[in-house]
Design a protein around this motif. Structure first.
Motif, PDB file in Angstrom:
ATOM      1  N   TYR A  89      15.571  54.139  46.194  1.00 46.67           N
ATOM      2  CA  TYR A  89      16.829  53.805  45.533  1.00 46.67           C
ATOM      3  C   TYR A  89      17.761  55.012  45.422  1.00 46.67           C
ATOM      4  O   TYR A  89      18.947  54.918  45.774  1.00 46.67           O
ATOM      5  CB  TYR A  89      16.578  53.222  44.138  1.00 46.67           C
ATOM      6  N   VAL A  90      17.244  56.122  44.951  1.00 47.66           N
ATOM      7  CA  VAL A  90      18.103  57.291  44.721  1.00 47.66           C
ATOM      8  C   VAL A  90      18.701  57.790  46.037  1.00 47.66           C
ATOM      9  O   VAL A  90      19.898  58.068  46.131  1.00 47.66           O
ATOM     10  CB  VAL A  90      17.329  58.409  43.998  1.00 47.66           C
ATOM     11  N   ASN A  91      17.871  57.893  47.083  1.00 47.53           N
ATOM     12  CA  ASN A  91      18.382  58.358  48.381  1.00 47.53           C
ATOM     13  C   ASN A  91      19.469  57.438  48.920  1.00 47.53           C
ATOM     14  O   ASN A  91      20.543  57.873  49.337  1.00 47.53           O
ATOM     15  CB  ASN A  91      17.245  58.456  49.395  1.00 47.53           C
ATOM     16  N   GLN A  92      19.192  56.124  48.910  1.00 40.50           N
ATOM     17  CA  GLN A  92      20.140  55.188  49.499  1.00 40.50           C
ATOM     18  C   GLN A  92      21.368  54.980  48.623  1.00 40.50           C
ATOM     19  O   GLN A  92      22.455  54.724  49.125  1.00 40.50           O
ATOM     20  CB  GLN A  92      19.452  53.849  49.779  1.00 40.50           C
ATOM     21  N   GLU A  93      21.210  55.113  47.295  1.00 44.01           N
ATOM     22  CA  GLU A  93      22.376  55.022  46.422  1.00 44.01           C
ATOM     23  C   GLU A  93      23.325  56.178  46.690  1.00 44.01           C
ATOM     24  O   GLU A  93      24.557  56.007  46.664  1.00 44.01           O
ATOM     25  CB  GLU A  93      21.930  55.031  44.948  1.00 44.01           C
ATOM     26  N   MET A  94      22.778  57.352  46.966  1.00 36.73           N
ATOM     27  CA  MET A  94      23.640  58.497  47.252  1.00 36.73           C
ATOM     28  C   MET A  94      24.423  58.296  48.549  1.00 36.73           C
ATOM     29  O   MET A  94      25.614  58.615  48.616  1.00 36.73           O
ATOM     30  CB  MET A  94      22.808  59.787  47.308  1.00 36.73           C
ATOM     31  N   VAL A  95      23.788  57.757  49.581  1.00 32.97           N
ATOM     32  CA  VAL A  95      24.521  57.594  50.845  1.00 32.97           C
ATOM     33  C   VAL A  95      25.515  56.441  50.781  1.00 32.97           C
ATOM     34  O   VAL A  95      26.585  56.518  51.397  1.00 32.97           O
ATOM     35  CB  VAL A  95      23.584  57.423  52.062  1.00 32.97           C
ATOM     36  N   LEU A  96      25.197  55.387  50.030  1.00 30.06           N
ATOM     37  CA  LEU A  96      26.187  54.310  49.928  1.00 30.06           C
ATOM     38  C   LEU A  96      27.396  54.797  49.130  1.00 30.06           C
ATOM     39  O   LEU A  96      28.542  54.411  49.412  1.00 30.06           O
ATOM     40  CB  LEU A  96      25.581  53.046  49.332  1.00 30.06           C
ATOM     41  N   MET A 256      30.994  49.011  44.295  1.00 31.89           N
ATOM     42  CA  MET A 256      29.771  49.801  44.229  1.00 31.89           C
ATOM     43  C   MET A 256      28.644  49.056  43.502  1.00 31.89           C
ATOM     44  O   MET A 256      27.488  49.073  43.931  1.00 31.89           O
ATOM     45  CB  MET A 256      30.041  51.126  43.529  1.00 31.89           C
ATOM     46  N   ARG A 257      28.959  48.384  42.402  1.00 38.07           N
ATOM     47  CA  ARG A 257      27.923  47.687  41.639  1.00 38.07           C
ATOM     48  C   ARG A 257      27.261  46.588  42.474  1.00 38.07           C
ATOM     49  O   ARG A 257      26.043  46.400  42.418  1.00 38.07           O
ATOM     50  CB  ARG A 257      28.516  47.075  40.367  1.00 38.07           C
ATOM     51  N   TYR A 258      28.058  45.881  43.238  1.00 36.54           N
ATOM     52  CA  TYR A 258      27.513  44.806  44.069  1.00 36.54           C
ATOM     53  C   TYR A 258      26.640  45.374  45.194  1.00 36.54           C
ATOM     54  O   TYR A 258      25.608  44.801  45.539  1.00 36.54           O
ATOM     55  CB  TYR A 258      28.650  43.962  44.660  1.00 36.54           C
ATOM     56  N   GLU A 259      27.071  46.500  45.747  1.00 38.21           N
ATOM     57  CA  GLU A 259      26.284  47.108  46.816  1.00 38.21           C
ATOM     58  C   GLU A 259      24.952  47.635  46.291  1.00 38.21           C
ATOM     59  O   GLU A 259      23.944  47.626  46.998  1.00 38.21           O
ATOM     60  CB  GLU A 259      27.087  48.225  47.489  1.00 38.21           C
ATOM     61  N   LYS A 260      24.923  48.079  45.033  1.00 39.58           N
ATOM     62  CA  LYS A 260      23.657  48.519  44.439  1.00 39.58           C
ATOM     63  C   LYS A 260      22.693  47.339  44.277  1.00 39.58           C
ATOM     64  O   LYS A 260      21.478  47.483  44.473  1.00 39.58           O
ATOM     65  CB  LYS A 260      23.914  49.198  43.099  1.00 39.58           C
ATOM     66  N   VAL A 261      23.231  46.168  43.920  1.00 47.38           N
ATOM     67  CA  VAL A 261      22.388  44.966  43.833  1.00 47.38           C
ATOM     68  C   VAL A 261      21.838  44.625  45.212  1.00 47.38           C
ATOM     69  O   VAL A 261      20.657  44.286  45.369  1.00 47.38           O
ATOM     70  CB  VAL A 261      23.191  43.783  43.253  1.00 47.38           C
ATOM     71  N   ASP A 262      22.694  44.704  46.226  1.00 46.44           N
ATOM     72  CA  ASP A 262      22.269  44.477  47.611  1.00 46.44           C
ATOM     73  C   ASP A 262      21.118  45.416  47.976  1.00 46.44           C
ATOM     74  O   ASP A 262      20.121  45.007  48.587  1.00 46.44           O
ATOM     75  CB  ASP A 262      23.468  44.705  48.531  1.00 46.44           C
ATOM     76  N   LEU A 263      21.235  46.669  47.571  1.00 46.93           N
ATOM     77  CA  LEU A 263      20.186  47.655  47.845  1.00 46.93           C
ATOM     78  C   LEU A 263      18.887  47.283  47.146  1.00 46.93           C
ATOM     79  O   LEU A 263      17.804  47.362  47.735  1.00 46.93           O
ATOM     80  CB  LEU A 263      20.659  49.042  47.402  1.00 46.93           C
ATOM     81  N   TRP A 264      18.967  46.874  45.886  1.00 51.13           N
ATOM     82  CA  TRP A 264      17.762  46.483  45.145  1.00 51.13           C
ATOM     83  C   TRP A 264      17.090  45.263  45.774  1.00 51.13           C
ATOM     84  O   TRP A 264      15.852  45.183  45.813  1.00 51.13           O
ATOM     85  CB  TRP A 264      18.087  46.217  43.677  1.00 51.13           C
TER      86      TRP A 264
END
Length: 539
Positions: A89-96, A256-264
């Protein structure tokens, strides 16, 4: 003033409506999402980058690595998956965040902010590793096709055709719809788990109780596998892919919030899939002659079929075929995006072949080359799969260091720079990854190393990491104690054009540290190759 308000987006194809697989958001649509229905529609339009990058993570190499862990060590390495969740999560959240805020790909940012020397290192590492990874995807295709009784050459040609055709449509939406459809195939691993009937008690114990199976003389092999699990779950290509794909999908900080949900959503799917493969293979080979004698993914399918029936074996093979195609999609695009960034080529799925010839040429060359290699008789396919995952784990610390530096560059991210907690966690991740490579190197040099000696090495690395972290934290406080990032109005802030950014400051200590890390990782790579060759000779 007008110059400063312009953004750094390098290609006009990256600006406009968001046309996702499951919905559209107009560029002029600035209305707030207040109701549940509106929020759900927005999420459906945004879903894609996180889902595809995570499903691409559970590729052919992942099937082999997780399957090997289950066949050789049962459920005793499941705990590694839980530890990797926050890392993912942390790695991919930083790149998104980098992608949405900057509009510039990962490779281009490294090149611009750290110079051509480090940029070339990063892109060359990525290209070589990605090329080998795509070969492993086609290995997975041949193994799955062989189990299902399909002609090998025909399966490779058809798969390559599908992978190329999906990208060559000239439509981002059409590509994403095809990719998301293949992502849905990842859910086949859930019925596989229930068909195989692994022990719930053993699964729970494996998740919650960390341990390294095997005694003296086996530590090098076990550590190689652990680093392979890390490398296949958190791979360098993911950083380059997700940042560029977020840009290509035209996602801005507002979403950004929606993309974080997509990542999860993607992370949940990847962890459940990995656990299902480990659990199914652990149950299939427990108490059999095959336990501890991993061969390849086809052997896993046969073992699962012998334990749970023909249907379970077919489900595993189809899931492997599906995963290999998704992986080839994502890894090939990762390379094409990165090289396009580096060479200044047009690189967008919104463009047709005539508008982005170099981009599609790179993509085609990678797919065609990998397909040709797997059809060459005598190619050490099994060894290549394991070696690629381990090399990914070894190279990850370097990629993560550059990611961390970019996410603390205020000229690049402004109010979106990392918070202190994220920096501390990511620094700890780098320390753990380097520690794993140190243990691996020691295990290769001293094959009879004991568990106690490995613990001593880990403790020594921990002490060095704490000392280095304390020094870095003290410097950070002195440098930024009076300068705090203004985090107001973040949703509308975008990085200015690259040519107006202030030059980044690279202290002597930071340069020495990065150079030392790269030198050490080069040595570790040599040790990995030595170990893999020794294993090949042993077999």
């Amino acid at each position: 003033m007008a110059t400063i308000t312009r953004t750094a987006v390098l290609d006009e194809a990256h600006v406009g409506d968001i046309r996702g697989a499951l919905g559209t958001i107009g560029a002029a649509d600035l209305e707030p999402r207040s109701g549940l229905s509106a929020k759900l529609k927005t999420l459906l339009a945004i879903v894609g980058p996180g889902l595809i990058v995570m499903c691409g993570d559970n590729d052919a190499g992942a099937f082999s690595t997780y399957g090997q862990a289950g066949q050789n060590y049962g459920t005793r390495l499941l705990w590694t998956l839980l530890l990797l969740v926050p890392v993912l999560y942390v790695n991919q959240e930083m790149v998104l965040r980098l992608g949405a805020v900057t509009g510039v790909g990962h490779a281009r940012l490294i090149l611009e902010r750290f110079g051509r020397y480090w940029g070339a290192f990063s892109v060359i590492d990525l290209f070589i590793l990605n090329a080998l990874t795509i070969v492993t995807e086609f290995i997975g295709i041949t193994l799955a096709a062989g189990y299902l009784g399909l002609p090998r050459v025909l399966a490779v040609v058809l798969a390559a055709g599908i992978i190329l055709a999906a990208a060559f449509t000239g439509s981002f939406r059409r590509f994403e719809r095809i990719a998301v459809a293949f992502c849905a195939g990842s859910l086949l691993l859930i019925p596989l788990y229930f068909l195989s009937h692994p022990s719930n008690a053993q699964m729970t114990h494996g998740f919650l109780v960390p341990g390294l199976p095997g005694g003296s003389g086996q530590m090098a092999t076990v550590m190689l596998l652990v680093i392979g699990i890390v490398g296949t779950t958190v791979a360098p290509w993911q950083l380059f892919f997700q940042q560029s794909y977020v840009i290509d999908k035209r996602i801005t900080p507002r979403f950004m919030r929606y993309e974080k949900v997509d990542l999860w959503i993607g992370i949940v799917i990847v962890v459940l899939g990995a656990a299902a493969v480990m659990g199914a293979t652990a149950a299939a080979f427990a108490g059999t002659k095959g336990a501890g004698n991993f061969t390849d993914a086809a052997g896993l399918a046969h073992g699962i079929a012998a334990h749970a029936g023909r249907v379970a074996g077919v489900v595993f093979a189809v899931a492997l075929l599906d995963a290999s195609v998704i992986g080839a999609f994502a890894v090939s695009l990762s390379s094409a995006y990165a090289i396009g960034d580096t060479l200044g080529l047009r690189h967008s799925l919104h463009r047709g072949i005539r508008q982005a010839k170099g981009f599609y040429a790179i993509y085609t060359a990678l797919i065609a080359g990998a397909a040709a290699i797997v059809l060459i008789p005598g190619t050490p396919l099994g060894l290549m799969i394991e070696g690629v995952q381990v090399l990914a784990g070894v190279l990850l610390p370097s990629a993560t260091v550059f990611l961390l530096l970019l996410c603390n560059d205020r000229a690049v991210l402004g109010p979106w720079t990392n918070r202190r907690g994220t920096n501390m966690f990511t620094s700890a991740v780098v320390a753990v990854l380097v520690t794993l490579s140190v243990v691996l190197t020691a295990s290769v040099l001293f094959p009879d190393i004991t568990g106690r000696q490995i613990l001593d090495i880990i403790a020594g690395c921990a002490l060095l990491s704490v000392a280095a972290g304390g020094w870095a934290l003290a410097r950070m406080r002195r440098a930024h104690s009076s300068v705090e990032a203004d985090r107001s109005a973040r949703e509308t802030w975008r990085m200015p054009p690259l040519n107006v950014l202030a030059e980044p400051m690279m202290s002597t200590g930071r340069k020495v540290g990065i150079a030392a890390l790269r030198s050490y990782l080069a040595i570790s790579m040599v040790m990995v190759i030595v170990k893999l060759v020794a294993m090949a000779i042993g077999h």
